[in-house]
Design a protein around this motif. Structure first.
Motif, PDB file in Angstrom:
ATOM      1  N   PRO A 260       0.827  -1.229   0.000  1.00 13.89           N
ATOM      2  CA  PRO A 260       0.000   0.000   0.000  1.00 13.89           C
ATOM      3  C   PRO A 260       0.849   1.262   0.000  1.00 13.89           C
ATOM      4  N   LEU A 261       1.983   1.230   0.715  1.00 16.18           N
ATOM      5  CA  LEU A 261       2.847   2.392   0.754  1.00 16.18           C
ATOM      6  C   LEU A 261       3.429   2.686  -0.630  1.00 16.18           C
ATOM      7  N   GLY A 262       3.766   1.633  -1.370  1.00 16.69           N
ATOM      8  CA  GLY A 262       4.262   1.817  -2.731  1.00 16.69           C
ATOM      9  C   GLY A 262       3.200   2.408  -3.639  1.00 16.69           C
ATOM     10  N   ALA A 263       1.969   1.964  -3.437  1.00 14.26           N
ATOM     11  CA  ALA A 263       0.869   2.509  -4.252  1.00 14.26           C
ATOM     12  C   ALA A 263       0.666   3.993  -3.954  1.00 14.26           C
ATOM     13  N   ILE A 264       0.723   4.363  -2.668  1.00 14.44           N
ATOM     14  CA  ILE A 264       0.576   5.775  -2.286  1.00 14.44           C
ATOM     15  C   ILE A 264       1.695   6.611  -2.891  1.00 14.44           C
ATOM     16  N   SER A 265       2.938   6.109  -2.780  1.00 10.72           N
ATOM     17  CA  SER A 265       4.089   6.857  -3.299  1.00 10.72           C
ATOM     18  C   SER A 265       4.004   7.005  -4.815  1.00 10.72           C
ATOM     19  N   HIS A 266       3.593   5.925  -5.496  1.00 11.85           N
ATOM     20  CA  HIS A 266       3.500   5.977  -6.957  1.00 11.85           C
ATOM     21  C   HIS A 266       2.381   6.928  -7.400  1.00 11.85           C
ATOM     22  N   SER A 267       1.262   6.895  -6.683  1.00 10.66           N
ATOM     23  CA  SER A 267       0.156   7.796  -7.024  1.00 10.66           C
ATOM     24  C   SER A 267       0.563   9.254  -6.821  1.00 10.66           C
ATOM     25  N   ALA A 268       1.304   9.534  -5.736  1.00 11.48           N
ATOM     26  CA  ALA A 268       1.772  10.893  -5.490  1.00 11.48           C
ATOM     27  C   ALA A 268       2.732  11.339  -6.576  1.00 11.48           C
TER      28      ALA A 268
END
Length: 518
Positions: free
Chosen positions: A311-319
């Motif tokens: 989930p943290l990777g998804a948040i970082s990629h979306s940002a």
């Protein structure tokens, strides 16, 4: 009975026999031993017997050789046979005296030589019997055949007894030698054990301790009153006597000695009661607990990596995708930067925890800390600091310690970077002072001193807690991980009291270099 004692008893018998013969001469008109021989010849005989005793006694005070013993016994047999001849075949029990040198000779002389004494005594009796028969003396004949048979039987019995006695003595010596070897072996094992062992004879008398106990209790005394050797151990000992089921508190004999956990066991031996004390270095117990904790942490962090990093990777990629949009105003861009910053920080925390829990092969090895530090300072690049001033002041040329070099590099690098950063904040110069030495118990130590603002007293007890930090950009795991790695190598990391002018001193106390770390 030992051979020396047998020989001494034989000498005592010979002396008493010589004195007895002189006393017999003093009895008026007594034909007991000397028959019709004149007193002058009787005195001369007694003088010769006493003289030969004195000469042989002075020449052979201690047990002589086999040849000398044979000569002394043969001389006694000859003189007793001469006494029989002087007594004109009047036995009067004199032939019984021949058994004494035969018995003693066969005890002290092994094999056929001892039996030869019985043969010589039998030959002499045969000669005396033939001589007396030839001159017409037929009264009170000695039964030569019976006496000779008894001489040989006695000699053979003594030889058999002597052989069994020697076999028994050899078996006893072998058993004694084995017992001594086992005792020496057990003592060597005890002395080489890294567990401290103290033996107390009740009520409180120390009778033995091994080298590890000497180091743990900071004493060189092997025996004496327990209170004199270690007051802390005496307190724990009396508490155990009052309540054997109560687990005793650990203690340090001196600030430089390891934290020791005592365990007591009572032993009864003959009429005395002993207490066996085992002194365990808590660093060893902490290492075992640390390995269990790291194993559990490894399982936990595996699930953290799966549940949080995705989930943290998804948040970082979306940002990251949002930041590429051309319709963002400055306020939105600021919010995205906050997301990026904290995503990276969360990722750093997870990476740090995973690094701690990763099951790598640990290889503690014996190294010279001074040489290792010199190479580390000379070759390492400290990121973010241009030409830091690091003063190294070793107290001795060689400082041996056991540690995993990769883990030592991680611990030292973390403390160095912290110290350089805080020194830079206060003085404008990235500087450190490094000291090394050995305490009174033989444990090497390393101190890292910075010139930063120091740690407030009310926060000093929390610096090793996970996620505690005084730097907003830090994760708060550096010192925690460093202490965990030290404990895994049976070392300790502690913050010494802060100086008045600021600065922190971190000390690493290594395990004893002679101690194996498994």
């Amino acid at each position: 009975m030992s051979a020396d004692r047998v020989y001494n008893l034989y000498n005592s018998y010979r002396f008493l026999l010589a004195v007895s013969l002189f006393l017999v001469i003093l009895i008026p008109e007594s034909p007991l031993f000397f028959g019709s021989v004149s007193t002058r010849y009787a005195v001369a005989y007694c003088g010769v017997y006493l003289l030969q005793f004195v000469v042989t006694f002075l020449l052979f005070r201690s047990r002589p050789s086999t040849t000398a013993v044979f000569g002394i016994a043969f001389l006694d047999i000859s003189l007793i046979c001469l006494l029989l001849l002087l007594g004109r075949q009047q036995d009067n029990g004199l032939t019984t005296l021949l058994f004494v040198p035969i018995i003693i000779g066969n005890i002290l002389i092994p094999g056929r030589i001892g039996v030869l004494l019985a043969a010589m005594a039998s030959i002499f009796l045969m000669f005396i019997s033939y001589y007396t028969d030839s001159i017409g003396l037929f009264s009170q004949h000695i039964d030569v055949g019976l006496k000779g048979t008894l001489f040989f039987v006695t000699a053979l019995l003594m030889q058999s007894y002597n052989q069994r006695l020697k076999n028994t003595e050899k078996t006893a010596q072998l058993s004694q030698s084995r017992a001594i070897d086992l005792q020496k072996l057990s003592q060597r094992i005890m002395q080489h054990m890294r567990t401290g062992i103290v033996v107390i004879r009740e009520p409180d008398q120390v009778v033995m301790m091994n080298d590890a106990a000497h180091l743990m209790l900071a004493t060189q005394t092997d025996e004496g009153d327990l209170d004199t050797i270690s007051h802390q151990l005496q307190i724990a000992y009396w508490q155990w006597k009052e309540n054997p089921n109560l687990r005793q508190n650990s203690f340090r004999a001196t600030p430089d000695t390891p934290d020791v956990q005592p365990n007591f066991t009572r032993l009864a031996y003959e009429a005395d009661v002993y207490v066996l004390v085992f002194l365990e270095d808590k660093a060893t117990m902490s290492q075992q607990a640390q390995q269990l904790k790291l194993a559990a942490l490894g399982q936990l962090t595996a699930s953290i990596a799966h549940e949080i990093r995705n989930p943290l990777g998804a948040i970082s990629h979306s940002a990251q995708l949002l930041s590429e949009s051309e319709n963002l105003d400055k306020h939105d861009q600021k919010l995205l930067n906050i997301v990026h910053k904290h995503s990276r920080r969360m990722n750093d925390i997870i990476e740090t925890i995973l690094q701690l829990s990763r099951k790598e092969q640990w290889s503690p090895e014996l190294l010279d800390v001074n040489d290792w530090l010199n190479q580390f300072i000379r070759e390492e690049h400290f990121s973010g600091f241009d030409r830091p001033k690091i003063q190294f002041k070793p107290t001795r040329k060689e400082l041996l310690a056991r540690f995993d070099t990769k883990q030592l590099h991680q611990v030292i690098m973390n403390i160095f970077l912290n110290g350089l950063r805080y020194s830079m904040q206060k003085t404008g110069t990235a500087s450190l002072m490094i000291k090394t030495g050995v305490n009174t118990s033989g444990h090497p130590w390393l101190e890292i001193i910075d010139q930063g603002p120091g740690i407030p007293v009310h926060q000093a007890g929390s610096v090793f807690d996970p996620f505690f930090t005084t730097d907003k950009s830090g994760t708060g795991l550096g010192l925690y991980i460093s202490r965990e790695l030290c404990e895994a190598n049976q070392a300790s990391l502690e913050l010494l009291s802060t100086k008045n002018d600021g600065g922190c001193t971190f000390r690493i106390s290594f395990a004893h270099p002679g101690k194996r770390i498994e």
